[in-house]
Design a protein around this motif. Structure first.
Motif, PDB file in Angstrom:
ATOM      1  N   ALA A  21      -4.488   1.739  -1.268  1.00  0.00           N
ATOM      2  CA  ALA A  21      -4.136   0.513  -1.971  1.00  0.00           C
ATOM      3  C   ALA A  21      -3.294   0.892  -3.193  1.00  0.00           C
ATOM      4  O   ALA A  21      -3.305   2.042  -3.628  1.00  0.00           O
ATOM      5  CB  ALA A  21      -5.410  -0.219  -2.398  1.00  0.00           C
ATOM      6  N   PRO A  47       0.832  -1.207   0.000  1.00  0.00           N
ATOM      7  CA  PRO A  47       0.000   0.000   0.000  1.00  0.00           C
ATOM      8  C   PRO A  47       0.868   1.258   0.000  1.00  0.00           C
ATOM      9  O   PRO A  47       2.062   1.224   0.323  1.00  0.00           O
ATOM     10  CB  PRO A  47      -0.803  -0.114   1.297  1.00  0.00           C
ATOM     11  CG  PRO A  47      -0.053  -1.072   2.148  1.00  0.00           C
ATOM     12  CD  PRO A  47       0.749  -1.951   1.248  1.00  0.00           C
ATOM     13  N   LEU A  72      -7.572   3.463   2.033  1.00  0.00           N
ATOM     14  CA  LEU A  72      -7.840   2.402   3.001  1.00  0.00           C
ATOM     15  C   LEU A  72      -7.992   2.955   4.415  1.00  0.00           C
ATOM     16  O   LEU A  72      -8.747   2.412   5.214  1.00  0.00           O
ATOM     17  CB  LEU A  72      -6.705   1.369   2.984  1.00  0.00           C
ATOM     18  CG  LEU A  72      -6.416   0.687   1.657  1.00  0.00           C
ATOM     19  CD1 LEU A  72      -5.165  -0.164   1.750  1.00  0.00           C
ATOM     20  CD2 LEU A  72      -7.615  -0.166   1.241  1.00  0.00           C
ATOM     21  N   ASN A  73      -7.236   4.015   4.718  1.00  0.00           N
ATOM     22  CA  ASN A  73      -7.254   4.607   6.045  1.00  0.00           C
ATOM     23  C   ASN A  73      -6.768   6.042   5.944  1.00  0.00           C
ATOM     24  O   ASN A  73      -6.068   6.397   4.995  1.00  0.00           O
ATOM     25  CB  ASN A  73      -6.364   3.805   7.002  1.00  0.00           C
ATOM     26  CG  ASN A  73      -6.822   3.889   8.445  1.00  0.00           C
ATOM     27  OD1 ASN A  73      -7.523   4.811   8.828  1.00  0.00           O
ATOM     28  ND2 ASN A  73      -6.407   2.914   9.249  1.00  0.00           N
ATOM     29  N   TYR A 122       5.184  -0.264   3.401  1.00  0.00           N
ATOM     30  CA  TYR A 122       4.540   0.711   2.529  1.00  0.00           C
ATOM     31  C   TYR A 122       5.495   1.267   1.478  1.00  0.00           C
ATOM     32  O   TYR A 122       6.705   1.174   1.619  1.00  0.00           O
ATOM     33  CB  TYR A 122       4.031   1.914   3.355  1.00  0.00           C
ATOM     34  CG  TYR A 122       3.015   1.563   4.398  1.00  0.00           C
ATOM     35  CD1 TYR A 122       1.672   1.464   4.081  1.00  0.00           C
ATOM     36  CD2 TYR A 122       3.397   1.333   5.720  1.00  0.00           C
ATOM     37  CE1 TYR A 122       0.727   1.151   5.034  1.00  0.00           C
ATOM     38  CE2 TYR A 122       2.458   1.018   6.694  1.00  0.00           C
ATOM     39  CZ  TYR A 122       1.127   0.926   6.349  1.00  0.00           C
ATOM     40  OH  TYR A 122       0.191   0.610   7.302  1.00  0.00           O
ATOM     41  N   SER A 156      -2.088  -0.870  10.892  1.00  0.00           N
ATOM     42  CA  SER A 156      -3.453  -1.176  10.461  1.00  0.00           C
ATOM     43  C   SER A 156      -3.523  -1.913   9.129  1.00  0.00           C
ATOM     44  O   SER A 156      -4.498  -2.595   8.845  1.00  0.00           O
ATOM     45  CB  SER A 156      -4.295   0.099  10.385  1.00  0.00           C
ATOM     46  OG  SER A 156      -3.845   0.918   9.320  1.00  0.00           O
ATOM     47  N   VAL A 157      -2.528  -1.756   8.296  1.00  0.00           N
ATOM     48  CA  VAL A 157      -2.520  -2.410   6.994  1.00  0.00           C
ATOM     49  C   VAL A 157      -1.287  -3.300   6.920  1.00  0.00           C
ATOM     50  O   VAL A 157      -0.188  -2.882   7.246  1.00  0.00           O
ATOM     51  CB  VAL A 157      -2.494  -1.354   5.853  1.00  0.00           C
ATOM     52  CG1 VAL A 157      -2.433  -2.038   4.502  1.00  0.00           C
ATOM     53  CG2 VAL A 157      -3.719  -0.458   5.957  1.00  0.00           C
TER      54      VAL A 157
END
Length: 164
Positions: free
Chosen positions: A138, A66, A144-145, A100, A162-163
């Motif tokens: 994404a 992400p 996503l957040n 990330y 969180s991801v």
């Protein structure tokens, strides 16, 4: 031909104050010392590996990771806190770098009167109107957040984790 008088009359001259001479000497010494011992900017550098906006989507798709967008501005005090407490923290930086594709998006509206088209497109896409704003997206760009403002270390840890 007229004769000019080149003699100097000490009574008409103004003297340079002693404090001004001392100040000049101190400034010269400070300049010499600072040139011999430069400040290393890497001591305050972010440990996060930031990716250019133009390369971020391709990297996210290729690495199946992400995107971690950090929207910031030079004048933003909470942004400086976020950078210092999170992006200069080895633990957080390692977690962000391993999970990330991180992208720092700098707003220049106040300084330059406009943003680059790339920056403005991202701000419009994610509805960024306050700084700092963190958007996790994404690889296709869908959000996503999101966190607006700097919530502190504990909430940043939750966001980063969180991801997966």
């Amino acid at each position: 031909m007229a004769r000019t008088n080149l003699s100097i009359d000490p009574k008409k001259q103004k003297s340079i104050p002693l404090w001004l001479l001392i100040l000049a000497v101190l400034l010269i010494v400070a300049r010499i010392v600072s040139s011999r011992y430069p400040v290393h900017e890497t001591e305050d550098a972010d440990l996060v590996h930031w990716t250019e906006i133009s390369q971020a989507s391709v990297a996210a798709t290729r690495l199946h990771r992400p995107l971690f967008y950090e929207f910031s501005a030079a004048w933003c005090a909470p942004c400086r806190m976020l950078e210092h407490e999170v992006f200069m923290n080895p633990e957080f930086a390692t977690r962000i770098n391993s999970r990330y594709i991180a992208v720092k998006v700098i707003d220049t509206q106040r300084e330059e009167g406009r943003n680059t088209p790339e920056v403005q497109a991202l701000m419009d896409r994610y509805g960024v109107h306050a700084f700092p704003t963190i958007v996790i997206a994404a690889p296709d760009g869908s959000a996503l957040n999101r966190v607006v403002g700097y919530p502190g270390l504990d909430k940043m840890a939750v966001l980063v984790d969180s991801v997966h």
